[in-house]
Scaffold this motif. Structure first.
Motif, PDB file in Angstrom:
ATOM      1  N   LYS A  57      -7.744  -1.060  -0.047  1.00  0.00           N
ATOM      2  CA  LYS A  57      -7.689  -2.380  -0.674  1.00  0.00           C
ATOM      3  C   LYS A  57      -6.277  -2.951  -0.636  1.00  0.00           C
ATOM      4  CE  LYS A  57     -11.518  -1.740  -3.951  1.00  0.00           C
ATOM      5  NZ  LYS A  57     -12.356  -2.839  -3.409  1.00  0.00           N
ATOM      6  N   ASN A  76      -4.539  -3.335   1.832  1.00  0.00           N
ATOM      7  CA  ASN A  76      -4.422  -4.228   2.998  1.00  0.00           C
ATOM      8  C   ASN A  76      -4.739  -5.668   2.643  1.00  0.00           C
ATOM      9  OD1 ASN A  76      -3.663  -2.383   5.072  1.00  0.00           O
ATOM     10  ND2 ASN A  76      -5.755  -1.571   5.075  1.00  0.00           N
ATOM     11  N   GLU A  77      -5.377  -5.881   1.482  1.00  0.00           N
ATOM     12  CA  GLU A  77      -5.715  -7.235   1.049  1.00  0.00           C
ATOM     13  C   GLU A  77      -4.522  -7.952   0.420  1.00  0.00           C
ATOM     14  OE1 GLU A  77      -8.985  -6.773  -1.599  1.00  0.00           O
ATOM     15  OE2 GLU A  77     -10.295  -5.824  -0.090  1.00  0.00           O
ATOM     16  N   LEU A  78      -3.437  -7.222   0.178  1.00  0.00           N
ATOM     17  CA  LEU A  78      -2.246  -7.839  -0.386  1.00  0.00           C
ATOM     18  C   LEU A  78      -1.627  -8.811   0.614  1.00  0.00           C
ATOM     19  CD1 LEU A  78      -0.512  -4.704  -1.998  1.00  0.00           C
ATOM     20  CD2 LEU A  78      -1.697  -6.549  -3.218  1.00  0.00           C
ATOM     21  N   GLN A  79      -0.925  -9.802   0.089  1.00  0.00           N
ATOM     22  CA  GLN A  79      -0.190 -10.718   0.958  1.00  0.00           C
ATOM     23  C   GLN A  79       0.917  -9.940   1.686  1.00  0.00           C
ATOM     24  OE1 GLN A  79      -0.952 -13.972   1.507  1.00  0.00           O
ATOM     25  NE2 GLN A  79      -2.740 -13.624   0.173  1.00  0.00           N
ATOM     26  N   ALA A 107      -4.892  -0.334  -7.477  1.00  0.00           N
ATOM     27  CA  ALA A 107      -5.924  -0.115  -6.459  1.00  0.00           C
ATOM     28  C   ALA A 107      -6.722   1.157  -6.771  1.00  0.00           C
ATOM     29  CB  ALA A 107      -5.282  -0.015  -5.076  1.00  0.00           C
ATOM     30  N   ASP A 161     -10.186   2.652  -5.192  1.00  0.00           N
ATOM     31  CA  ASP A 161      -9.722   2.763  -3.813  1.00  0.00           C
ATOM     32  C   ASP A 161      -9.381   4.218  -3.507  1.00  0.00           C
ATOM     33  OD1 ASP A 161      -8.626   1.154  -1.355  1.00  0.00           O
ATOM     34  OD2 ASP A 161      -7.067   2.604  -1.856  1.00  0.00           O
TER      35      ASP A 161
END
Length: 416
Positions: free
Chosen positions: A293, A295-298, A313, A318
């Motif tokens: 999860k 990887n969903e960060l800006q 996470a 996660d």
């Protein structure tokens, strides 16, 4: 400090009885600061003063609004004793908490009232004292933004990581200047007394006075943030060591020929069991294509990944983040096993941001302790996550400042 306390501390006295009276008043104020509240009998027992003298001093301190009666204590036969505590706002302390990549400022009084709300800003600690100028700018802006009347400030307490000699006001690890101490630098600018304390020592004071370590004799307080720090409670007191450098557990050798630590040595515990290690390992695995999860960060957030991101996470389920925290916990537990066998504590208190992972970090820690510690030692040692809130470090630092400040004043008054 408030003008009333300022007048008391700096009062010019002529006669020996007046000087003794002032010394005893400050001693009572210090005792209340240390214990939180006292009865007349507590003062008689701790300060070896006569009952008539104590009653007279209490009456004067009440009249001058330094202390107030707030409750009745436990009775061991007869009437319940009156309990006294310090009045609100008697001491107001600016706390500056420096971490590896942030600075937190707040102003708290002697009764844990927030005088100016807490702020946390980005600030990277450097080895050299060049960072002091930017810290000063941050402090100045904070005082302006919060409309702080600096006349009411008693002084400043600085909590930070590193090899800190509290008596000399120096830090051999960060903000080091051969020509002046950190405390002298800030005293020169703000014209207030300044004390400095290792961050985990501040956490240990808070736990010993207000937290889970209260009433314990031999406990360990582990602060788990970007680094790993150890506070040692021995015989009911925070153990400092010869120069105040005790508890540098993060720099114990842990892995042969391991990664280079910022301290200059290889294989330190912090290279595999710290917030820095957690973030570095996570970044490396993410770059290899691990699904998470995170990887969903800006992109900017991922670049400036923090332990809090990973813990959040993990708490959402996660598996990648859970595994990263588990590996960290296993390494920590193995290190804690050595501490348990060396120091035989009755309690280990886990604090800091990484402790917010709760069972995700405590279970692998406990499993490693079970594997590497002698049975009788681990059975007599409880492991708990700190129950103190986010202001606990400020509480510990503020209380340390007040008692330290009054100790210095008492030493000064004893020589008059």
């Amino acid at each position: 400090m408030t003008k009333a306390v300022n007048l008391l501390i700096n009062k010019k006295l002529e006669s020996k009885p007046e000087k003794k009276n002032l010394f005893n008043k400050i001693s009572i104020i210090k005792l209340i600061a240390e214990l939180g509240s006292v009865s007349v009998n507590d003062i008689v027992k701790n300060l070896y003063l006569s009952l008539p003298t104590v009653n007279s001093l209490i009456a004067e301190l009440l009249e001058d609004d330094f202390i107030r009666q707030f409750d009745k204590g436990e009775s061991i036969g007869g009437r319940k004793p009156n309990l006294y505590k310090l009045c609100d706002g008697l001491f107001q302390v600016l706390s500056i908490e420096l971490q590896r990549f942030s600075i937190t400022l707040s102003i708290m009084d002697n009764n844990q009232n927030i005088i100016a709300e807490t702020i946390e800003l980005d600030n990277e600690l450097s080895r050299d004292a060049e960072n002091l100028a930017s810290i000063t700018q941050i402090i100045d802006q904070y005082l302006v933004d919060k409309s702080v009347d600096t006349e009411n400030l008693t002084g400043i307490i600085i909590g930070m990581p590193g090899l800190i000699n509290a008596e000399e006001g120096t830090n051999e690890t960060f903000l080091h200047d051969d020509n002046q101490s950190i405390t002298n630098y800030f005293e020169r600018i703000y014209k207030k007394p300044v004390f400095i304390l290792n961050d985990v020592k501040g956490a240990a004071y808070a736990e010993l006075k207000f937290g889970l370590a209260k009433n314990t004799k031999n406990s360990l307080i582990i602060l788990m943030d970007w680094g790993i720090g150890l506070g040692i409670v021995s015989n009911g007191e925070v153990y400092l060591g010869r120069d105040g450098y005790s508890g540098e557990v993060g720099h114990m050798p842990f892995i042969d020929n391991g990664e280079l630590c910022y301290c200059g040595k290889r294989g330190c515990l912090e290279t595999v069991a710290s917030g820095i290690a957690l973030v570095n390992n996570a970044k490396q695995e993410i770059q290899k294509g691990e699904l998470t999860k995170l990887n969903e960060l800006q992109p900017d957030e991922l670049q400036h990944l923090t332990p809090t991101h990973i813990i959040e996470a993990a708490n959402k389920g996660d598996q990648f983040a859970i595994n990263q925290i588990s590996k960290l916990g296993t390494n920590l537990g193995k290190a804690f096993a050595s501490l348990i066998q060396l120091l035989n504590p009755e309690l280990i208190v886990l604090g800091g941001k990484i402790a917010k992972a709760n069972e995700l970090i405590t279970i692998p820690i406990q499993q490693a302790i079970n594997s590497y510690t002698m049975a009788i030692l681990k059975e007599h040692c409880d492991i708990k996550v700190s129950s103190l809130n986010l202001d606990s470090n400020t509480v510990g630092l503020t209380n340390y400042f007040i008692t330290k400040y009054l100790s210095v004043e008492l030493l000064h008054k004893s020589k008059i």
